[in-house]
Scaffold this active site. Sequence first.
Site, PDB file in Angstrom:
ATOM      1  N   HIS A  24       0.787  -0.950  -0.056  1.00  0.00           N
ATOM      2  CA  HIS A  24      -0.126  -0.019   0.138  1.00  0.00           C
ATOM      3  C   HIS A  24       0.891   1.443   0.173  1.00  0.00           C
ATOM      4  O   HIS A  24       0.646   2.098  -0.966  1.00  0.00           O
ATOM      5  CB  HIS A  24      -1.029   0.074   1.123  1.00  0.00           C
ATOM      6  CG  HIS A  24      -1.879   1.192   1.313  1.00  0.00           C
ATOM      7  ND1 HIS A  24      -2.935   1.421   1.245  1.00  0.00           N
ATOM      8  CD2 HIS A  24      -1.527   2.447   1.785  1.00  0.00           C
ATOM      9  CE1 HIS A  24      -3.539   2.470   1.322  1.00  0.00           C
ATOM     10  NE2 HIS A  24      -2.451   3.316   1.629  1.00  0.00           N
ATOM     11  N   GLU A  25       1.547   1.329   1.014  1.00  0.00           N
ATOM     12  CA  GLU A  25       2.712   2.467   1.054  1.00  0.00           C
ATOM     13  C   GLU A  25       3.479   2.848  -0.149  1.00  0.00           C
ATOM     14  O   GLU A  25       4.203   3.843  -0.444  1.00  0.00           O
ATOM     15  CB  GLU A  25       3.362   2.517   2.351  1.00  0.00           C
ATOM     16  CG  GLU A  25       2.633   2.343   3.784  1.00  0.00           C
ATOM     17  CD  GLU A  25       1.744   3.523   3.852  1.00  0.00           C
ATOM     18  OE1 GLU A  25       1.912   4.610   3.120  1.00  0.00           O
ATOM     19  OE2 GLU A  25       0.666   3.438   4.359  1.00  0.00           O
ATOM     20  N   HIS A  28       1.926   4.923  -2.568  1.00  0.00           N
ATOM     21  CA  HIS A  28       2.170   6.467  -2.228  1.00  0.00           C
ATOM     22  C   HIS A  28       3.487   6.904  -2.850  1.00  0.00           C
ATOM     23  O   HIS A  28       3.649   7.974  -3.367  1.00  0.00           O
ATOM     24  CB  HIS A  28       1.798   6.599  -0.946  1.00  0.00           C
ATOM     25  CG  HIS A  28       0.505   6.500  -0.412  1.00  0.00           C
ATOM     26  ND1 HIS A  28      -0.832   6.903  -1.118  1.00  0.00           N
ATOM     27  CD2 HIS A  28      -0.494   5.765   0.665  1.00  0.00           C
ATOM     28  CE1 HIS A  28      -1.771   6.490  -0.765  1.00  0.00           C
ATOM     29  NE2 HIS A  28      -1.674   5.959   0.475  1.00  0.00           N
TER      30      HIS A  28
END
Length: 434
Positions: A24-25, A28
Amino acid sequence: MTTLMMILGIVVFAIGLLFSIAWHELGHLSTAKLFGIRVPQYMVGFGPTIWSRKKGETEYGVKAIPLGGYIRMIGMFPPGPDGRLEARSTSPWRGMVEDARAQSFEELQPGDENRLFYTRKPWKRVIVMFAGPFMNLILAVVIFMGVMMTFGIQTQTTTVGKVSDCVIQQSENRTKCAKGDQAAPAKAAGLKLGDKIVAFNGEPVKDWSALQNDIRANPGKDVTLTVERGGERLDLNTQLIRNQVSKSDGNGGYVEGEYVYAGFLGFTPASGIVQQSFGQSVDRMGDMMENGVESLISLPSKVPALWDAAFGDGPREDDSPMGVVGAARVGGEVLTLDIPPENQIAMMLFLVAGFNLSLFLFNMLPLLPLDGGHIAGALWESLRRNVAKVFRRPDPGPFDVAKLMPVAYVVAGIFICFTLLVLVADVVNPVRIS
């Protein structure tokens, strides 16, 4: 041995959880760097740092509490109206805004003026904030569809698992025949345990859902069932009966407590692991998304039952909200089940995929501090600027998301309370599998 397998299952799920957070990170991080935003930190977990290493301008690390993760981007919020960080206010609400603004600039270095998050165009900020949840969605889709298309899933088939002796209305809630009950059409036709229905009135049967629809759509009509029995194909003739049955959910399942009158044959389909085609997998993935959205919307209504399960004598419902601890416990139970190893692997993968799907849906809520809140702020800014441009008004400038931080703290407080409630329920009255 059971305890060891339980621990191993928890560890395997924890690894899957950490990978999901890191994945997920990474969404980003990669898009932020793509658009030239400086990212001082990329962390998996919260709390004390267990391990970290700096590469380039970013510190990569793992923290002690695996309940989330974050990347730190410079300039998440714009400065105050005067172009600088505002003076400290005595108002607690104003203080929250200023604290958030100050934190977003605390690692500002010379040359960062053009590398701030808030200075990027709204569409770029939307991509950066959407990339994290989108990575979870990609992982969920790949795992779900991969398992369904290669291993298969437990599903109802067109093979006969049980033949009813008589016609009983579903709402009567009885299984034994009474005097005067009419013989079930399946029984009258000579349908037997293990028969596989391959055609209905000469048309090939695709799956149980299609066969169920065919049966229900023909009350009172004479039909021909083609079955495979002992390597041979037989045609069985019977007349379907109009009967009260449980309402279908459209996918071969039933809606609990709701009944309709439809065609009735009188047999229970056997279940088994069945590989899904690409189209079937896509359909089931769509159903999972729809069910996930419905579950998210109904979450507040489940709080009273969850409270009763945690602090009262209420049962823990099968569809009760479950946190990381509960999911890890289920992961441990998967490896203790007396089922083939490939089934255990498939269930564990489904558990990780379900967690990723939940992460995607939850993070898309348009509320700070979630990713969806920042996306909503960027979209609102874009709308304001475009409206001002159309009406030839002055550019209103960046939307100050920092002003919503008091709301973000309230939302975060609600989430924390809910998380603690789920945690207690997962410990004292967990969801169990069989």
